[in-house]
Enzyme design. Structure first.
Site, PDB file in Angstrom:
ATOM      1  N   VAL A  30       4.210   6.191   5.526  1.00 26.37           N
ATOM      2  CA  VAL A  30       3.683   5.475   4.330  1.00 26.37           C
ATOM      3  C   VAL A  30       2.152   6.045   4.357  1.00 26.37           C
ATOM      4  O   VAL A  30       1.581   6.172   3.569  1.00 26.37           O
ATOM      5  CB  VAL A  30       3.746   4.191   4.516  1.00 26.37           C
ATOM      6  CG1 VAL A  30       2.778   3.204   3.428  1.00 26.37           C
ATOM      7  CG2 VAL A  30       5.250   3.651   4.053  1.00 26.37           C
ATOM      8  N   CYS A  38       8.661   4.713   9.120  1.00 29.95           N
ATOM      9  CA  CYS A  38       8.409   4.433   7.884  1.00 29.95           C
ATOM     10  C   CYS A  38       6.830   4.146   7.995  1.00 29.95           C
ATOM     11  O   CYS A  38       6.047   4.592   6.941  1.00 29.95           O
ATOM     12  CB  CYS A  38       9.072   3.194   7.219  1.00 29.95           C
ATOM     13  SG  CYS A  38       9.586   2.035   8.189  1.00 29.95           S
TER      14      CYS A  38
END
Ligand code: SF4
Lengths: 467, 519
Positions: free
Chosen positions: B156, B152
């Protein structure tokens, strides 16, 4: 030391485990040099992240709720996988997560966090809620501190932000950040009940396999009480009054040394670093406690207890020491345990021929050096093949390491003992050393190694590594 | 040394000793816990319908999730290819989790590395980490291919894998020809099965495109008589072996696309290598010429299936995990159809034997109420198996069940399948729910058996229901993954597991007069 198990008639004399200058240094008078935790190297199979480290430090507070604020990765992959035991409440075993999805990433997850906190407070009524940031929540700029603060006011229980997202660094750093959270939000916020006798805080003991219970039993029989467990089998409340303790003992964890240091300057609590692995270390730790408590009577009790225990242990250990004498081990474990376990092994007559220094600080390495001989190899970085190479080259008989390396050892047909958080055997204290001796004997003696090392009957070729 | 002397107590027996029990009792007095009555009240409340409703209205917090994240699946997928190193682009912790998670399930080492991104990477992007990481890991672990997935964090900040890998080549860290496959796997979308799919598709399309081959399905060129087989996110190494056995009985040639069974079932030879088995890299582009593709986890492999039927223009038979007699029948029919070969007599005979076994045991299974937890394809298989044995699925929880295949949602298929049998009439399918929901279900409306991963053991214990461990992860039992659960043989294994648990329970709970010899 009258009854040292190290000075028995037929045993080889050994170097004293602790040198004198070290003794004086360990009493807490000298502040440790702050040194940044080593950065992981890209492209290697590195260990856990700061989030992991922070969680590990705080999860043993068994009656608190631990909520992970982030996508499913961090919580989904980690809940309920450590062997830190509880004697009662088990809320800490629950995997709470906000499970952020892509729209939360875009619009923010603070509302979700707030509602999660409310739900947990209402349904589980914990004494406190710890909220962990993760890489994602740190990156999208969630104001966790603010959410926790207003939540705490709203629901009337402490809601503690733990700002330790994975990317800030290693697991060790995460341990430290967890310590910071305790200092900032927990320690000093409560008072012990009037009749509680004050004693020692155990810092950095996580009750893996129940070791805390052995330690506590030992302390109690010398009349020393535990004020706060930081954090093995802890209850939230007891940590709030940790500042009232008379002594801090940092058990085998360099990462929480900062906590002890800060408590010394804030509350004037002296601290020392010690370990319960091995008889000498155990005796030393108990004595330090009594000494720093400044209680003559207690010191005498400790002396009587340790003498008795060591004498009994040396009796019990005799048959195992015969078998273990001269055996060679490679030890690969997280930073601090490296040196303390070496002491224990030495007492059993096991020679440590290779030791991991991957996560060790300079102090740790110095302590390792104090305890091993010149021909011990230091294994500076991970990678199973590196460890195996040492085992082969140094003709080690056994490997002592954690779960991730265990299966590599099996492939290589090397006897193995799990020393990290997944083990189920308690090795601390005098009895623990006996258990370790038995476990080593067990592991070395198992018939499977012979079977594995001999080729199939129709396969004449000899095995490449003759142990 | 005698065995007695070596008796080392583990924490279960050690801390049962009186001295420790006393110590814990003392501690209780000091901490003033809730009274027994309060505890009993709380327990009763958690069993109430009122609380269950509240629990099901819970929107925000997940309690005891039954899913892992995308990159975990990608790591498993990458290990299905010959000498391929899984490479996780993101901060270091995730990778450590994946390695222990997979190792704890398979009891085998998991080679996988990370780019260990830190704060400066968060600000300036992770390109340098990726380039350095490639250089280090290729030097250290000598893979023949690197398979990169993201976490992640990388997602991001929006790292661009393709251009980073390109820059690594320009910088000479890896040569122009060195294969590096990749896929994007943000943890905040999907679950481990989505990530598995992404990596398989990533590797297939990458190796195919760079080979320059043009697909001619069933062309007879090179591997044109072969069948492609995909097992999906497969936690059972035994299932690979079982499938090989079935395909060998058909006497068909085949390529398994993504076979991690070698890595997770290697012999103890005395020497550990990083890589064992796996699909040969050169076989991948050739797979585009195959007769057709058999997929055994249609919800898991959605994108891969689309790619194969689209770009490779191939016929696909997409099934769910082939459990039970009917599930296996479908599998054999699918192989027969794709290859044009008849179902071999040996398998028909095996089928007969397993049907016989099911008949022997049916009195003990009939009407047993069951709770099920798992990934979508596994659940479809398990539901089918339960229905054909007369067991009644009652609660079905699928945390990552919001997936569809050809516009059919998992939930709809599960419900349609349940509707085909009176034994399915009581069942409800809960998609996107967690194990705390399952706990409410188990406490409110009790069942005889729970089937699911180790994670279900807490809820099952609270509800005092025996747990049959099936699926992923299984941490607290050994060697379950070595026994197949697919095919007729797998059906037999599953049957013995279930019926013998029930029989054990009868012996354990006998009431004095029915401790019987013959069951
Ligand atoms: S590295 Fe970041 S995303 Fe990965 S487990 Fe740690 S906190 Fe979670």
């Amino acid at each position: 030391m009258k009854h040292s198990i190290l000075s028995e008639g037929d045993e080889e004399p050994m170097d004293p485990v602790r040198k004198d200058e070290f003794d004086s240094e360990a009493c807490g008078s000298i502040a440790p040099k702050a040194k940044p935790c080593p950065r992981p190297k890209p492209g290697e199979a590195a260990g856990g992240c700061s989030f992991d480290g922070a969680q590990i430090t705080l999860l043993p507070i068994m009656d608190a709720a631990h909520l992970v604020h982030g996508p499913i990765a961090c919580a989904g992959n980690s809940w309920e996988s450590r062997g830190t035991l509880s004697s009662g409440p088990c809320l800490s075993q629950y995997g709470f997560a906000t499970d952020l999805t892509d729209s939360d990433i875009i619009f923010g997850g603070e509302k979700k966090l707030k509602e999660s906190i409310d739900y947990i407070a209402e349904r589980f009524a914990p004494p406190a809620i710890f909220v962990y940031s993760t890489c994602v929540t740190a990156l999208i700029g969630e104001d966790m501190d603010a959410v926790c603060k207003t939540a705490a006011e709203r629901i009337g229980i402490p809601v503690i932000p733990v700002n330790s997202p994975g990317f800030v660094g290693s697991k060790n750093l995460g341990n430290r950040l967890a310590g910071d959270a305790l200092l900032q939000y927990v320690i000093g916020t409560g008072e012990p009940e009037p009749l509680t006798p004050l004693g020692v805080n155990l810092i950095g003991e996580y009750n893996i396999a129940g070791e805390m219970w052995d330690i506590e039993k030992l302390m109690n029989s010398a009349g020393i009480t535990v004020t706060s467990r930081i954090t093995g089998d802890a209850r939230y409340k007891e940590i709030t009054w940790a500042h009232r303790a008379k002594v801090n003992m940092v058990v085998c964890s360099r990462a929480l040394l900062g906590l002890a240091k800060e408590m010394e300057s804030r509350y004037g609590i002296p601290y020392f670093e010690g370990s319960f692995y091995g008889a000498k270390e155990t005796t030393y730790s108990l004595r330090q406690m009594a000494f720093l408590m400044n209680d003559r009577e207690m010191e005498r009790r400790v002396d009587r207890l340790t003498e008795r225990e060591e004498a009994r242990l040396s009796q019990d250990l005799r048959p195992y020491r015969k078998l273990l004498k001269g055996k060679r081990a490679v030890l690969y474990t997280g930073g601090v345990k490296s040196w303390s376990v070496i002491s224990a092994l030495k007492e059993l007559g096991v020679q440590v021929v290779g030791v991991g220094t991957n996560k060790s600080t300079e102090d740790d390495v110095r302590r390792i050096a104090d305890r091993v001989g010149d021909d011990t190899e230091y294994i500076p970085e991970g990678g199973a093949s590196r460890i195996i190479k040492t085992v082969r080259e140094r003709k080690a008989d056994i490997m002592i390491a954690g779960g991730r390396n265990m299966y590599v050892a099996m492939k290589e047909q090397i006897p193995f003992i799990d020393i990290n958080q997944e083990r189920h055997k308690a090795y601390a204290g005098y009895e623990g050393l006996l258990r370790l001796a038995k476990e080593l004997t067990y592991s070395l003696a198992n018939p499977i190694w012979k079977l594995a090392a001999s080729p199939a009957p129709w396969d004449k070729e000899a095995h490449p590594y003759d142990r | 040394m005698s065995k007695d002397e070596l008796n080392i107590k583990d924490n279960t027996s050690l801390f049962k000793e009186e001295r420790y029990v006393q110590q814990r009792e003392n501690k209780k007095q000091f901490e003033a816990p809730c009274s027994e009555q309060e505890t009993a009240e709380a327990l009763a409340y958690s069993k109430s319908a009122e609380y269950m409703e509240k629990n099901f209205n819970r929107q925000n917090v997940v309690i005891n999730p039954h899913k892992a994240c995308q990159p975990l699946g990608s790591v498993m997928a990458a290990l299905g290819f010959e000498k391929t190193l899984p490479f996780v682009h993101g901060s270091q912790g995730c990778n450590a989790y994946f390695r222990s998670h997979l190792s704890r399930h398979f009891k085998e080492p998991t080679p996988s590395v990370s780019t260990s991104m830190t704060e400066d990477a968060a600000v300036f992007g992770g390109m340098n980490n990726l380039i350095d990481g490639l250089e280090n890991s290729v030097a250290l672990y000598k893979p023949e291919m690197v398979a990169i997935c993201t976490t992640c964090m990388a997602e991001v900040i929006g790292d661009d894998l393709n251009s980073f890998i390109g820059n690594a080549r320009i910088k000479g860290v890896i040569s122009e020809e060195y294969p590096v496959a990749y896929c994007n796997t943000p943890s905040f979308v999907g679950s481990h099965i989505t990530g598995y799919d992404a990596m398989i598709k990533g590797i297939l399309s990458y190796l195919y495109t760079r080979s320059g081959i043009e697909s001619k399905p069933g062309s007879g060129a090179d591997s044109g008589e072969k069948l492609n087989v995909l097992l999906g996110f497969e936690p059972y190494t035994g299932n690979f072996a079982e499938l090989r056995k079935i395909l060998a009985a058909f006497d068909t040639k085949y390529t398994i696309l993504g076979d991690h069974s070698g890595n997770y079932d290697s012999p103890a030879t005395g020497e550990y290598e990083y890589y064992y088995g796996g699909t040969k890299l050169e076989d991948v582009p050739q797979a585009a010429n195959a007769l057709g593709t058999l997929s055994l986890q249609k919800y898991t492999l959605k994108k891969t299936q689309e790619y194969i039927s689209g770009t490779w223009n191939q016929q696909i038979s997409a099934l769910s995990t082939p459990l039970g007699i009917k599930g296996t029948d479908q599998l054999l029919e699918a192989i027969s159809e794709l290859t044009g070969l008849p179902v071999p007599a040996s398998l028909t005979e095996e089928r007969g034997r397993v049907v016989d076994a099911l008949m022997d045991s049916h009195p003990y299974l009939h009407g047993k109420r069951v709770a099920l937890v798992g990934d979508p394809d596994l659940l479809i298989g398990l539901i089918g198996f339960c229905l054909e044995t007369g067991m009644e699925p009652v609660h079905i929880v699928c945390s990552n069940g919001d997936v569809d295949y050809n516009e059919v949602k998992f939930k709809d298929e599960a419900e349609a399948l349940l509707a085909t049998s009176p034994y399915g009439s009581e069942a409800t399918v809960h998609v996107g729910k967690d194990l705390w929901h399952m706990r409410s279900l188990l406490l409110n409306d009790t069942v005889d058996l729970a089937i699911g991963s180790s994670h279900l053991k807490f809820a099952a214990k609270d509800a005092d229901v025996p747990l049959i461990r099936v699926g992923f992860p299984i941490f607290d039992r050994h060697h379950m993954h070595r026994y197949p659960i697919i095919g007729y043989q797998g059906t037999l294994n599953l049957l013995s597991l279930i019926v013998n648990t029930i029989l054990q329970q009868l012996d354990d709970n006998h009431s004095g007069f029915n401790f019987e010899l013959v069951r």
